[in-house]
Write a protein that holds these residues in place. Structure first.
Motif, PDB file in Angstrom:
ATOM      1  N   ILE A   1       0.844  -1.194   0.000  1.00  0.00           N
ATOM      2  CA  ILE A   1       0.000   0.000   0.000  1.00  0.00           C
ATOM      3  C   ILE A   1       0.883   1.249   0.000  1.00  0.00           C
ATOM      4  O   ILE A   1       1.615   1.511   0.944  1.00  0.00           O
ATOM      5  CB  ILE A   1      -0.940   0.019   1.221  1.00  0.00           C
ATOM      6  N   LYS A   2       0.805   2.014  -1.062  1.00  0.00           N
ATOM      7  CA  LYS A   2       1.591   3.242  -1.147  1.00  0.00           C
ATOM      8  C   LYS A   2       1.033   4.277  -0.177  1.00  0.00           C
ATOM      9  O   LYS A   2      -0.171   4.401  -0.018  1.00  0.00           O
ATOM     10  CB  LYS A   2       1.547   3.789  -2.576  1.00  0.00           C
ATOM     11  N   GLY A   3       1.932   5.001   0.444  1.00  0.00           N
ATOM     12  CA  GLY A   3       1.510   6.013   1.409  1.00  0.00           C
ATOM     13  C   GLY A   3       1.498   5.520   2.833  1.00  0.00           C
ATOM     14  O   GLY A   3       1.146   6.274   3.745  1.00  0.00           O
ATOM     15  N   LEU A   4       1.879   4.251   3.036  1.00  0.00           N
ATOM     16  CA  LEU A   4       1.926   3.672   4.381  1.00  0.00           C
ATOM     17  C   LEU A   4       3.340   3.230   4.711  1.00  0.00           C
ATOM     18  O   LEU A   4       4.123   2.869   3.827  1.00  0.00           O
ATOM     19  CB  LEU A   4       1.011   2.447   4.491  1.00  0.00           C
ATOM     20  N   GLU A   5       3.655   3.226   6.006  1.00  0.00           N
ATOM     21  CA  GLU A   5       4.872   2.585   6.482  1.00  0.00           C
ATOM     22  C   GLU A   5       4.514   1.649   7.626  1.00  0.00           C
ATOM     23  O   GLU A   5       3.576   1.901   8.389  1.00  0.00           O
ATOM     24  CB  GLU A   5       5.900   3.614   6.945  1.00  0.00           C
ATOM     25  N   ILE A   6       5.235   0.542   7.718  1.00  0.00           N
ATOM     26  CA  ILE A   6       5.067  -0.406   8.810  1.00  0.00           C
ATOM     27  C   ILE A   6       5.992   0.022   9.938  1.00  0.00           C
ATOM     28  O   ILE A   6       7.173   0.308   9.713  1.00  0.00           O
ATOM     29  CB  ILE A   6       5.409  -1.840   8.362  1.00  0.00           C
ATOM     30  N   GLY A  15      -7.086 -18.535   8.078  1.00  0.00           N
ATOM     31  CA  GLY A  15      -8.275 -17.932   7.501  1.00  0.00           C
ATOM     32  C   GLY A  15      -8.042 -17.388   6.115  1.00  0.00           C
ATOM     33  O   GLY A  15      -6.961 -17.525   5.540  1.00  0.00           O
ATOM     34  N   LYS A  16      -9.049 -16.707   5.590  1.00  0.00           N
ATOM     35  CA  LYS A  16      -9.026 -16.260   4.201  1.00  0.00           C
ATOM     36  C   LYS A  16      -8.885 -14.749   4.050  1.00  0.00           C
ATOM     37  O   LYS A  16      -8.932 -14.237   2.929  1.00  0.00           O
ATOM     38  CB  LYS A  16     -10.309 -16.720   3.498  1.00  0.00           C
ATOM     39  N   SER A  17      -8.719 -14.026   5.153  1.00  0.00           N
ATOM     40  CA  SER A  17      -8.643 -12.566   5.064  1.00  0.00           C
ATOM     41  C   SER A  17      -7.398 -12.137   4.301  1.00  0.00           C
ATOM     42  O   SER A  17      -6.273 -12.478   4.690  1.00  0.00           O
ATOM     43  CB  SER A  17      -8.622 -11.955   6.470  1.00  0.00           C
ATOM     44  N   ARG A  18      -7.589 -11.398   3.240  1.00  0.00           N
ATOM     45  CA  ARG A  18      -6.494 -10.894   2.421  1.00  0.00           C
ATOM     46  C   ARG A  18      -6.917  -9.549   1.818  1.00  0.00           C
ATOM     47  O   ARG A  18      -8.106  -9.281   1.621  1.00  0.00           O
ATOM     48  CB  ARG A  18      -6.135 -11.856   1.280  1.00  0.00           C
ATOM     49  N   LEU A  19      -5.933  -8.713   1.498  1.00  0.00           N
ATOM     50  CA  LEU A  19      -6.204  -7.478   0.791  1.00  0.00           C
ATOM     51  C   LEU A  19      -5.999  -7.732  -0.704  1.00  0.00           C
ATOM     52  O   LEU A  19      -4.886  -8.038  -1.135  1.00  0.00           O
ATOM     53  CB  LEU A  19      -5.267  -6.364   1.265  1.00  0.00           C
ATOM     54  N   THR A  20      -7.059  -7.627  -1.472  1.00  0.00           N
ATOM     55  CA  THR A  20      -6.972  -7.844  -2.912  1.00  0.00           C
ATOM     56  C   THR A  20      -6.313  -6.646  -3.578  1.00  0.00           C
ATOM     57  O   THR A  20      -6.289  -5.536  -3.021  1.00  0.00           O
ATOM     58  CB  THR A  20      -8.370  -8.040  -3.513  1.00  0.00           C
ATOM     59  N   PRO A  21      -5.790  -6.809  -4.795  1.00  0.00           N
ATOM     60  CA  PRO A  21      -5.215  -5.664  -5.529  1.00  0.00           C
ATOM     61  C   PRO A  21      -6.202  -4.509  -5.672  1.00  0.00           C
ATOM     62  O   PRO A  21      -5.822  -3.341  -5.559  1.00  0.00           O
ATOM     63  CB  PRO A  21      -4.841  -6.265  -6.878  1.00  0.00           C
ATOM     64  N   GLU A  22      -7.471  -4.836  -5.913  1.00  0.00           N
ATOM     65  CA  GLU A  22      -8.483  -3.786  -6.053  1.00  0.00           C
ATOM     66  C   GLU A  22      -8.669  -3.035  -4.737  1.00  0.00           C
ATOM     67  O   GLU A  22      -8.775  -1.799  -4.722  1.00  0.00           O
ATOM     68  CB  GLU A  22      -9.819  -4.398  -6.490  1.00  0.00           C
ATOM     69  N   LEU A  23      -8.693  -3.768  -3.625  1.00  0.00           N
ATOM     70  CA  LEU A  23      -8.862  -3.128  -2.326  1.00  0.00           C
ATOM     71  C   LEU A  23      -7.642  -2.268  -1.985  1.00  0.00           C
ATOM     72  O   LEU A  23      -7.783  -1.160  -1.444  1.00  0.00           O
ATOM     73  CB  LEU A  23      -9.069  -4.197  -1.248  1.00  0.00           C
ATOM     74  N   GLU A  40      -5.245   3.130  -1.240  1.00  0.00           N
ATOM     75  CA  GLU A  40      -4.262   4.120  -1.709  1.00  0.00           C
ATOM     76  C   GLU A  40      -4.948   5.405  -2.161  1.00  0.00           C
ATOM     77  O   GLU A  40      -4.486   6.517  -1.865  1.00  0.00           O
ATOM     78  CB  GLU A  40      -3.435   3.537  -2.853  1.00  0.00           C
ATOM     79  N   LYS A  41      -6.063   5.253  -2.876  1.00  0.00           N
ATOM     80  CA  LYS A  41      -6.814   6.417  -3.337  1.00  0.00           C
ATOM     81  C   LYS A  41      -7.344   7.209  -2.150  1.00  0.00           C
ATOM     82  O   LYS A  41      -7.313   8.450  -2.135  1.00  0.00           O
ATOM     83  CB  LYS A  41      -7.957   5.966  -4.238  1.00  0.00           C
TER      84      LYS A  41
END
Length: 478
Positions: free
Chosen positions: A298-303, A358-366, A371-372
């Motif tokens: 995710i652009k705009g974030l830092e861990i 589990g199945k929780s994942r961030l999809t490319p669309e999400l 980012e937007k």
């Protein structure tokens, strides 16, 4: 894998028994039709202390067997099921070692239930100021030197109450601190609400029980697959009177404990045990890292990781921060607007609790939507100062409760509160750690932080006049 309580409940539900007992939904036969579809399966095991289903308060059958299996997994002298959350465990632990006037050494960044327990017991709290992590700017752990000095000043202390890990998953080596307390025969109580899964071994931190803690409470519902309010209380040594502890567990818990919650505790233990026996931890670690990789994209974030090399980060905890100046609360709103719900936010960052599986994942669309949101959500201009804790590592309340109870109270503007003694708890929630405790002298730093939190519309428990930017204090002089 054995699940004695859950299995007994399933057999009962499959028996087509006629219910002429509580609860009033009678195995789901009496229920609001619009909600029946969602609730009906769980209602079949929402029963009471029927023949063959045992009694939580005097277990001798399937509940005892389920608790014994939990004790065996965690390597304890005895383990108890809690249906009222880890709050009950904290209350019971402290009440079992402290009475009126007894000194209890307390890590200052403990959960509010610890301070409620101190109040109920009548104990005299001695607060141990924790260290603050330079990267996340959150309180973490208490130093061994702080514990040494506290015991030197208060050698008659009846217990040491610690939080491990902190809410952000920061864990340290507890063994030196616990050994220091044990030198003086002081029992160590640990609120390990966020560490029930540490029993799985690496890559997770060492469990407090393995470090030698005498009693530990764990919220199985936080990181293991148990229902909300399902927790474990573990007794690990003879320094704590078992009968006194059991007495308070019984007194504080509901006399009508939830069988679905208890069954979920049985299942959560079996789930953890199965992971260990099937050697599945490597696969689980890989899955956790895959989820983190999505956040890295995710652009705009830092861990954000802890700065202290002596602090281990629980892999299930992930902190992210905006690179565009958003507060943690603003960033949390951006995630929530896209259907992603974090655990909590603070002034600087957002905390996520990742699933073991589990199945929780961030999809490319999400990811693109988030980012937007980060690009288009205007960051509010605000001052962000560092967290301020007492310079002194060991502090006490200025007056005993008996003195405070004789004083009158008044509400004053926050601008005039510094130096006064607070007559109420002020607790940002989550994480449920008091910013200002009842009975402590209010500092300029705490008022500054409280004012910022109010301006950010943070949810705060306590402080009945805070919406008017006032706080209730004691009147020390007539």
């Amino acid at each position: 894998m054995k699940t004695p309580l859950y299995t007994a409940l399933v057999h009962h539900a499959e028996g087509n028994h006629q219910s002429f007992h509580v609860p009033g939904h009678h195995n789901g036969d009496v229920f609001f039709d619009e909600a029946r579809t969602l609730f009906e399966s769980i209602l079949k095991i929402d029963v009471t202390e029927l023949t063959g289903l045992d009694d939580l308060h005097e277990p001798s059958g399937v509940i005892k067997e389920a608790q014994d299996l939990t004790s065996e997994l965690y390597g304890t002298k005895e383990s108890f099921f809690l249906v009222n959350g880890s709050t009950v465990g904290n209350l019971a632990m402290i009440l079992s070692v402290c009475g009126p006037g007894d000194v209890l050494l307390v890590q200052r960044n403990c959960h509010k239930s610890v301070f409620h327990a101190v109040e109920l017991s009548g104990a005299q709290p001695v607060f141990l100021t924790p260290e603050v992590d330079d990267a996340l700017d959150v309180p973490t752990h208490v130093l061994q030197k702080t514990v040494q000095d506290a015991i030197l000043k208060h050698p008659s202390a009846k217990g040491l109450m610690l939080t491990y890990p902190n809410y952000y998953g920061h864990a340290v080596n507890l063994q030196p601190v616990i050994a220091e307390a044990h030198k003086h025969d002081i029992p160590v109580l640990v609120d390990e609400a966020h560490g029930a899964h540490f029993i799985l071994g690496r890559p997770f931190p060492q469990p407090a029980l393995e470090a030698g803690a005498d009693a530990v409470v764990q919220s199985a519902h936080k990181t293991l697959p148990a229902m909300t309010m399902g927790s474990y209380l573990h007794l690990n040594s003879g320094r704590i009177n078992r009968d006194r502890l059991k007495h308070y567990v019984t007194v504080l818990q509901s006399s009508s404990p939830s069988y679905p919650i208890m069954a979920s505790l049985d299942l959560a233990r079996a789930y953890a045990e199965e992971i260990i026996k099937s050697h599945r931890i490597t696969k689980i670690e890989k899955g956790i890292n895959e989820i983190k990789e999505h956040f890295f994209k995710i652009k705009g974030l830092e861990i954000v990781e802890p700065a202290d090399p002596g602090v281990r980060q629980d892999p299930l905890k992930l902190c992210v921060r905006s690179l565009h100046g958003h507060s943690g609360y603003e960033l949390k709103s951006i995630f929530e607007a896209n259907g992603v719900h974090p655990e909590l936010a603070d002034e600087k960052q957002v905390l996520f609790i990742l699933p073991l599986e589990g199945k929780s994942r961030l999809t490319p669309e999400l990811i693109r939507k988030i980012e937007k949101g980060i690009d288009h959500w205007p960051a509010a201009k605000q001052s962000r100062s560092r967290i301020e804790l007492p310079i002194e590592k060991i502090t006490t309340l200025p007056f005993e409760k008996s003195v405070l109870s004789s004083l009158k109270k008044e509400a004053v503007p926050l601008s005039r509160a510094a130096g006064r003694i607070s007559a109420e708890q002020v607790i940002p929630y989550p994480p449920g750690i008091p910013l200002i405790m009842a009975g402590e002298r209010i500092t300029e730093e705490s008022i500054s932080q409280l004012s910022r939190l109010i301006d950010l519309n943070v949810h705060i428990q306590g402080g009945v006049h805070l919406e008017d930017k006032q706080i209730t204090v004691y009147i020390e002089e007539e």
